[in-house]
Design a protein around this motif. Structure first.
Motif, PDB file in Angstrom:
ATOM      1  N   LYS A 155       1.022  -1.340   0.116  1.00  0.00           N
ATOM      2  CA  LYS A 155      -0.007  -0.049   0.018  1.00  0.00           C
ATOM      3  C   LYS A 155       0.877   1.205  -0.083  1.00  0.00           C
ATOM      4  CE  LYS A 155      -3.771  -2.363   2.500  1.00  0.00           C
ATOM      5  NZ  LYS A 155      -4.731  -2.172   3.743  1.00  0.00           N
ATOM      6  N   GLY A 156       0.991   1.665  -1.096  1.00  0.00           N
ATOM      7  CA  GLY A 156       1.887   2.801  -1.152  1.00  0.00           C
ATOM      8  C   GLY A 156       3.356   2.306  -1.606  1.00  0.00           C
ATOM      9  N   ARG A 157       4.286   2.984  -1.274  1.00  0.00           N
ATOM     10  CA  ARG A 157       5.626   2.526  -1.448  1.00  0.00           C
ATOM     11  C   ARG A 157       6.083   1.358  -0.494  1.00  0.00           C
ATOM     12  NH1 ARG A 157      11.189   6.046  -1.996  1.00  0.00           N
ATOM     13  NH2 ARG A 157      10.868   6.615   0.255  1.00  0.00           N
ATOM     14  N   CYS A 158       6.578   0.474  -0.901  1.00  0.00           N
ATOM     15  CA  CYS A 158       7.209  -0.839  -0.257  1.00  0.00           C
ATOM     16  C   CYS A 158       8.212  -0.403   0.963  1.00  0.00           C
ATOM     17  CB  CYS A 158       7.673  -1.821  -1.249  1.00  0.00           C
ATOM     18  SG  CYS A 158       6.574  -2.597  -2.278  1.00  0.00           S
ATOM     19  N   PRO A 159       8.176  -1.421   1.837  1.00  0.00           N
ATOM     20  CA  PRO A 159       9.246  -1.024   2.838  1.00  0.00           C
ATOM     21  C   PRO A 159      10.785  -1.000   2.411  1.00  0.00           C
ATOM     22  CG  PRO A 159       7.919  -2.866   3.513  1.00  0.00           C
ATOM     23  CD  PRO A 159       7.513  -2.626   2.191  1.00  0.00           C
ATOM     24  N   SER A 160      11.507  -0.121   2.965  1.00  0.00           N
ATOM     25  CA  SER A 160      12.975  -0.177   2.642  1.00  0.00           C
ATOM     26  C   SER A 160      13.647  -1.449   3.231  1.00  0.00           C
ATOM     27  CB  SER A 160      13.434   1.183   3.347  1.00  0.00           C
ATOM     28  OG  SER A 160      13.552   0.967   4.803  1.00  0.00           O
ATOM     29  N   GLU A 257      22.403  -2.045   4.703  1.00  0.00           N
ATOM     30  CA  GLU A 257      21.195  -0.975   4.936  1.00  0.00           C
ATOM     31  C   GLU A 257      21.350   0.382   4.343  1.00  0.00           C
ATOM     32  OE1 GLU A 257      20.244  -1.167   9.134  1.00  0.00           O
ATOM     33  OE2 GLU A 257      19.509  -2.778   8.990  1.00  0.00           O
ATOM     34  N   GLN A 258      22.554   0.540   3.763  1.00  0.00           N
ATOM     35  CA  GLN A 258      22.876   1.921   3.062  1.00  0.00           C
ATOM     36  C   GLN A 258      22.408   2.154   1.811  1.00  0.00           C
ATOM     37  OE1 GLN A 258      24.444   4.306   5.070  1.00  0.00           O
ATOM     38  NE2 GLN A 258      24.140   2.647   6.881  1.00  0.00           N
ATOM     39  N   ASN A 259      21.916   0.943   1.436  1.00  0.00           N
ATOM     40  CA  ASN A 259      21.255   0.849   0.058  1.00  0.00           C
ATOM     41  C   ASN A 259      19.800   0.430   0.444  1.00  0.00           C
ATOM     42  OD1 ASN A 259      20.377   0.272  -2.313  1.00  0.00           O
ATOM     43  ND2 ASN A 259      21.117  -1.674  -2.642  1.00  0.00           N
ATOM     44  N   PRO A 260      18.851   1.327   0.438  1.00  0.00           N
ATOM     45  CA  PRO A 260      17.556   1.192   0.827  1.00  0.00           C
ATOM     46  C   PRO A 260      16.799   0.196  -0.331  1.00  0.00           C
ATOM     47  CG  PRO A 260      17.785   3.348   0.169  1.00  0.00           C
ATOM     48  CD  PRO A 260      19.185   2.884   0.349  1.00  0.00           C
ATOM     49  N   SER A 261      17.426   0.135  -1.483  1.00  0.00           N
ATOM     50  CA  SER A 261      16.780  -0.645  -2.643  1.00  0.00           C
ATOM     51  C   SER A 261      16.607  -1.955  -2.295  1.00  0.00           C
ATOM     52  CB  SER A 261      17.304  -0.294  -3.928  1.00  0.00           C
ATOM     53  OG  SER A 261      16.862  -1.102  -4.949  1.00  0.00           O
ATOM     54  N   PHE A 262      15.416  -2.786  -2.644  1.00  0.00           N
ATOM     55  CA  PHE A 262      15.431  -4.175  -2.214  1.00  0.00           C
ATOM     56  C   PHE A 262      14.574  -4.627  -3.389  1.00  0.00           C
ATOM     57  CE2 PHE A 262      14.245  -7.975   0.013  1.00  0.00           C
ATOM     58  CZ  PHE A 262      14.948  -8.374   0.730  1.00  0.00           C
ATOM     59  N   VAL A 263      15.238  -5.947  -3.847  1.00  0.00           N
ATOM     60  CA  VAL A 263      14.813  -6.695  -4.984  1.00  0.00           C
ATOM     61  C   VAL A 263      13.994  -7.835  -4.675  1.00  0.00           C
ATOM     62  CG1 VAL A 263      15.584  -8.103  -7.079  1.00  0.00           C
ATOM     63  CG2 VAL A 263      16.543  -5.829  -6.608  1.00  0.00           C
ATOM     64  N   PHE A 264      12.906  -8.281  -5.391  1.00  0.00           N
ATOM     65  CA  PHE A 264      12.052  -9.456  -4.906  1.00  0.00           C
ATOM     66  C   PHE A 264      12.310 -10.457  -6.283  1.00  0.00           C
ATOM     67  CE2 PHE A 264      10.257  -5.783  -3.086  1.00  0.00           C
ATOM     68  CZ  PHE A 264      10.370  -6.031  -1.741  1.00  0.00           C
TER      69      PHE A 264
END
Length: 377
Positions: A155-160, A257-264
């Motif tokens: 809902k909105g942007r996904c978690p960091s 965690e310095q990189n907030p991007s996450f791939v699924f």
């Protein structure tokens, strides 16, 4: 494979891209100036990313063995690409089988346009990517405790990344498996896909890219350089692995965690590694390229830098026929990303691949006048 960037670029962000207009008349970047390999070729003054040349001259040894199998993958799996490129593939294969000498291409009805390189002298940057293989378990244990996730409905942007590490996706049925290495999972995210081996039932599976959380990407290699942890000149995938091996889990997590991007990811039914063109990729046969200049399916003749078993450049090149079958967010202009295959050695090669070679895009005679990507000198 739908990767967003290459190993070298996404980890280190040390190499500049060509200008948006595609010209190559600007000064080389500081990264290129500091790298003697950036000036292998001198004396040319190319004005464009692609420059039509009357003849290709190269004295490098050649290996065209991967071209026919990769071309067959294209023609058998993509009717639209077959209609566009099969005549060229057939003619190139005929040349490779009966001559293989670049100076004879015109005799086989094939013309060439040379890539200008970032400094206008023909030096095209080669980076590399690969398909990692990581060990997983279906159920968590004291050792296998780092989850790989399927794409959530947000809902909105996904978690960091930090929020995900804190458990923001727990209990939603999204876990595909558990790894014993936080860095292995992170590196599969960098690649955008990879093979997993489930140790509990000896199953090999391919996890493809399913999406990302929408947060900005930050290079952990750049973070380590800026913190003075790893010298810029020594930065590589192996340097990051060595740093991780000598630091605590909390310190590793803080770095990632310095990189907030996450791939699924999503499990695939086959073990095919596919590029953005939807065609299975073969090692040393497929590259990611900028489709503005190199449309998917294009044939490239390239002097490919050769590495030794430790990932060091040998000082040699081999002339290969490559097919552009993938793209990448950092692959722009005079930059190609070579697919190295699967496994540890492929990862070593890809992690060290930041070298230069000459490249020509091939086409049937007359195509230069019809094709806006083949620009006159």
């Amino acid at each position: 494979m739908l990767r967003k960037a290459t190993v070298a670029i996404i980890l280190f962000s040390l190499v500049g891209c060509s200008s948006p207009e595609g010209t190559t008349t600007e000064k080389p970047s500081l990264a290129a100036v500091g790298n003697p390999l950036a000036h292998q070729y001198l004396g040319r003054d190319f004005k464009h990313v692609l420059n039509k040349v009357a003849q290709v001259e190269s004295n490098k040894s050649h290996d065209y063995s991967t071209f026919a199998p990769q071309a067959k993958m294209v023609t058998s799996r993509s009717p639209s690409m077959a209609r566009k490129f099969e005549p060229l593939y057939n003619q190139v294969e005929n040349w490779a089988n009966h001559s293989g000498d670049p100076s004879t291409l015109a005799k086989y009805g094939i013309q060439a346009a040379q890539m200008g390189g970032a400094n206008g002298e023909g030096n095209v940057m080669f980076t590399g990517y690969y398909s990692p293989v990581i060990e997983l378990r279906h159920k968590p244990t004291n050792v296998f405790r780092y989850p790989i996730y399927a794409m959530p409905t947000c809902k909105g942007r996904c978690p960091s990344r930090e929020q995900i590490y804190d458990g923001a996706l727990a209990g939603q049925g999204l876990v595909l498996g558990y790894s014993k290495s936080m860095l292995d999972v992170f590196m599969m995210e960098v690649q955008g896909s990879g093979f997993v081996h489930f140790e509990d039932n000896n199953q090999l599976q391919y996890f493809g890219y399913a999406g990302k959380n929408g947060h900005r990407y930050v290079s952990i290699g750049r973070v380590l350089i800026d913190r003075g942890e790893v010298p810029k000149a020594k930065m590589s995938l192996q340097a990051i692995q060595n740093w991780v091996a000598h630091h605590s889990e909390a310190e590793v997590r803080e770095l990632l965690e310095q990189n907030p991007s996450f791939v699924f990811f999503s499990p695939r039914k086959t073990l095919d590694v596919k590029g953005s063109a939807g065609i299975p990729l073969l090692a040393n046969a497929a590259v990611a390229a900028d489709r503005k200049y190199i449309p998917m399916g294009s044939v490239l003749l390239a002097e490919v830098p050769q590495l030794d078993a430790k990932g060091n450049w040998t000082g040699k090149h081999v002339l290969r026929l490559l097919l552009a079958l993938d793209t990448g967010g950092a692959v722009k202009g005079n930059h190609l990303d070579l697919y190295h295959g699967m496994g540890k050695q492929a990862g070593t090669d890809a992690g060290h691949y930041k070298h230069f070679g000459r490249v020509w895009r091939l086409g049937l005679k007359g195509s230069a006048t019809q094709d806006p990507w083949l620009m006159p000198k």
